[in-house]
Design an enzyme around this catalytic site. Structure first.
Site, PDB file in Angstrom:
ATOM      1  N   GLY A 249       0.819  -1.201   0.000  1.00  0.00           N
ATOM      2  CA  GLY A 249       0.000   0.000   0.000  1.00  0.00           C
ATOM      3  C   GLY A 249       0.853   1.250   0.000  1.00  0.00           C
ATOM      4  O   GLY A 249       1.989   1.253  -0.493  1.00  0.00           O
ATOM      5  N   VAL A 251       3.101   4.593   1.068  1.00  0.00           N
ATOM      6  CA  VAL A 251       4.301   4.802   1.875  1.00  0.00           C
ATOM      7  C   VAL A 251       3.920   5.237   3.281  1.00  0.00           C
ATOM      8  O   VAL A 251       4.479   4.752   4.275  1.00  0.00           O
ATOM      9  CB  VAL A 251       5.217   5.846   1.208  1.00  0.00           C
ATOM     10  CG1 VAL A 251       6.390   6.194   2.122  1.00  0.00           C
ATOM     11  CG2 VAL A 251       5.734   5.330  -0.135  1.00  0.00           C
ATOM     12  N   GLY A 254       2.524   2.273   5.311  1.00  0.00           N
ATOM     13  CA  GLY A 254       3.583   1.306   5.544  1.00  0.00           C
ATOM     14  C   GLY A 254       4.579   1.784   6.581  1.00  0.00           C
ATOM     15  O   GLY A 254       4.988   1.034   7.478  1.00  0.00           O
ATOM     16  N   GLU A 273       5.764  -3.520   0.654  1.00  0.00           N
ATOM     17  CA  GLU A 273       5.983  -3.010  -0.703  1.00  0.00           C
ATOM     18  C   GLU A 273       5.059  -1.821  -0.852  1.00  0.00           C
ATOM     19  O   GLU A 273       3.847  -1.950  -0.767  1.00  0.00           O
ATOM     20  CB  GLU A 273       5.672  -4.098  -1.740  1.00  0.00           C
ATOM     21  CG  GLU A 273       6.112  -3.729  -3.153  1.00  0.00           C
ATOM     22  CD  GLU A 273       5.065  -2.937  -3.918  1.00  0.00           C
ATOM     23  OE1 GLU A 273       5.295  -1.716  -4.109  1.00  0.00           O
ATOM     24  OE2 GLU A 273       4.039  -3.494  -4.294  1.00  0.00           O
TER      25      GLU A 273
END
Length: 514
Positions: A249, A251, A254, A273
């Site tokens: 998903g 930045v 994450g 990722e």
């Protein structure tokens, strides 16, 4: 829940989608400890090509259900971790014929929930199939989870092995609702872990396919659990005592998970990722027809809604005008439409929020009097946004530096190849990047200096996209990834295990069996 029409061709695919639209939509259950549950508020998924038409539904899992799923997986994992690796590989391989028989059925689900045209929708199951084939092949290779050490001077016997963490949470995105759930799940299972999957509420029926393929593996009851819902179940999973997280998903989200895990009592892995602001550098010596083809596909496939999508072109002065013309000519031919339409290049964007974001970004481009060229969209009330190229944008402008996750491409002039390379690297993200050049030394330097996990040089049809299990791996550097080990490759699934070095007296050497 399924359609029996085979959809190997566009015509059959269109018929299958139309048939399912006319049928009663499925409401997919949570599956916890082998039990199907319908707990939480009902969430309806509308067809983004035909808002108002419900194509699937799920329930918004409450936090206590997430906790229950983790506990069930932890119990089952105690049994699974003792299963020899060779048997784990064999069990996972059982899903291969199951998936082979469902490529067309799954394509219909993906098209209805996410709006992907035929090729992309069928590609979901096809990629899962390759993940199953390659991950099991890699895991079955000798010493894939163990390392026999050199002779110990003291005479002791030594080795080191990879052992599972316990239970992994898998939080999935809307754009690849089957692949991005299946890949981490397969990796975690091969390493001996249990799994709790949280699907995207934009594609619960698609995400639920991973529960179905896991059923074909004959796993211990409760080892793999699936919960559906919007944001809260994902937050509950990330805030839980799960032993690791796989996240695909943005930045921002994450990094928030990484920070939360870093603040806990001890480190737990986050295999993330995340997004990218993916550039291509085009120089005066490039084959501009080749470059334009690769640019347009990589920018506008899936309506720009993929982390690998090209979103910025950095072109040197001698190539700028011609390249802009070639890209604009191609963009005018692109149509965003219902995936059943044979002339649809791309489908709708995922939601009204995406349309609002597009309108805001386009207004900013118009306010700056940048040159704007668009493709066309289908009639109707679908979430259709035209492929849009904005040229004349300074390379440091927000339009060119912020990830918009839309069918929007900026073209910026840079003075030299060296400046283009510098600008391409001047971002906190580093997922994909490409170059088109006729100079061998520029190609060499690009490969040596570009800060991205996936790079293309003069690739026909793909400027920054097109990664596939087996031939390529996929993952990002800097803010685009957390581990440096990429999906689709032979070093991916080992991340779901931790290393243990073992030493025993020589007379007990037989104990060192994996």
């Amino acid at each position: 829940m399924s359609t029996t029409i085979e959809a190997h061709t566009q015509e059959a695919f269109a018929a299958a989608v139309a048939q399912q639209r006319a049928a009663e939509h499925p409401t997919v259950p949570h599956v916890v400890d082998g039990e199907e549950l319908f707990t939480g508020a009902l969430l309806r998924r509308e067809d983004p090509s035909h808002p108002g038409l419900t194509v699937s539904a799920c329930h918004d899992a409450p936090a206590e259900l997430v906790t229950r799923a983790i506990a069930a997986s932890r119990r089952a994992q105690r049994e699974w971790r003792r299963v020899p690796l060779a048997e784990r590989v064999e069990r996972v391989r059982r899903a291969i014929p199951f998936v082979e028989a469902r490529l067309d059925e799954w394509a219909v689900r993906v098209a209805l929930e996410t709006g992907k045209p035929h090729a992309g929708a069928r590609g979901e199951g096809a990629e899962v199939l390759e993940i199953l084939r390659f991950y099991t092949r890699y895991a079955a290779a000798p010493k894939s989870f163990e390392d026999v050490r050199e002779t110990d001077p003291s005479g002791a016997a030594n080795d080191s092995v990879l052992k599972p963490y316990g239970v992994f949470g898998v939080i999935t995105p809307f754009n690849y609702p089957i692949v991005q759930a299946a890949g981490p799940t397969v990796g975690a299972l091969l390493a001996g872990n249990g799994v709790v999957i949280k699907t995207s509420h934009h594609g619960p029926w698609s995400g639920h396919a991973v529960h179905e393929l896991c059923q074909a593996m004959d796993l211990p009851t409760g080892l793999v659990n699936v919960v559906h819902g919007a944001d809260e179940p994902g937050r509950a999973l990330a805030a839980s005592d799960v032993d690791g997280i796989s996240f695909t998903g943005s930045v921002a989200v994450g990094q928030s998970i990484v920070r939360a895990f870093a603040a806990s009592a001890y480190y737990r892995p986050v295999i993330a990722e995340m997004g990218g602001k993916n550039p291509v550098v085009v120089t005066d010596t490039a084959d501009l027809e080749l470059a334009a083809d690769g640019i347009v596909f990589s920018a506008f496939d899936l309506s720009g809604q993929k982390c690998s999508a090209l979103s910025r072109v950095l072109v040197t002065p001698g190539a700028r005008d011609r390249l802009v013309d070639l890209v604009e000519d191609r963009v005018r031919e692109l149509k965003a439409s219902d995936p059943i339409d044979a002339d649809a290049f791309s489908g709708p964007v995922i939601s009204t929020e995406s349309i609002t974001r597009y309108e805001r970004v386009l207004a900013a481009a118009r306010a700056q009097d940048f040159r704007i060229t668009t493709g066309t969209v289908a009639d109707g009330d679908g979430y259709f946004v035209p492929a849009t190229v904005v040229s004349g944008v300074p390379a440091d402008h927000d339009l060119a530096t912020v990830e918009h996750f839309l069918p929007l491409l900026t073209i910026s002039e840079v003075a030299t190849f060296e400046e283009g390379l510098r600008v391409a690297n001047a971002t906190d993200m580093g997922l994909t990047a490409g170059v088109y050049t006729g100079e061998l030394e520029e190609a060499r330097r690009f490969l040596d200096e570009i800060e991205a996990g996936c790079v293309d040089v003069n690739v026909p049809g793909h400027a920054t996209t097109g990664w596939w299990p087996g031939p390529q791996t996929f993952g990002g550097w800097k803010g685009s990834g957390t581990t440096g080990k990429q999906t689709l490759g032979k070093w991916y699934f080992q991340q779901f295990a931790r290393q243990q070095a073992r030493k025993v007296s020589a007379d007990l050497a037989d104990l060192l069996t994996y």
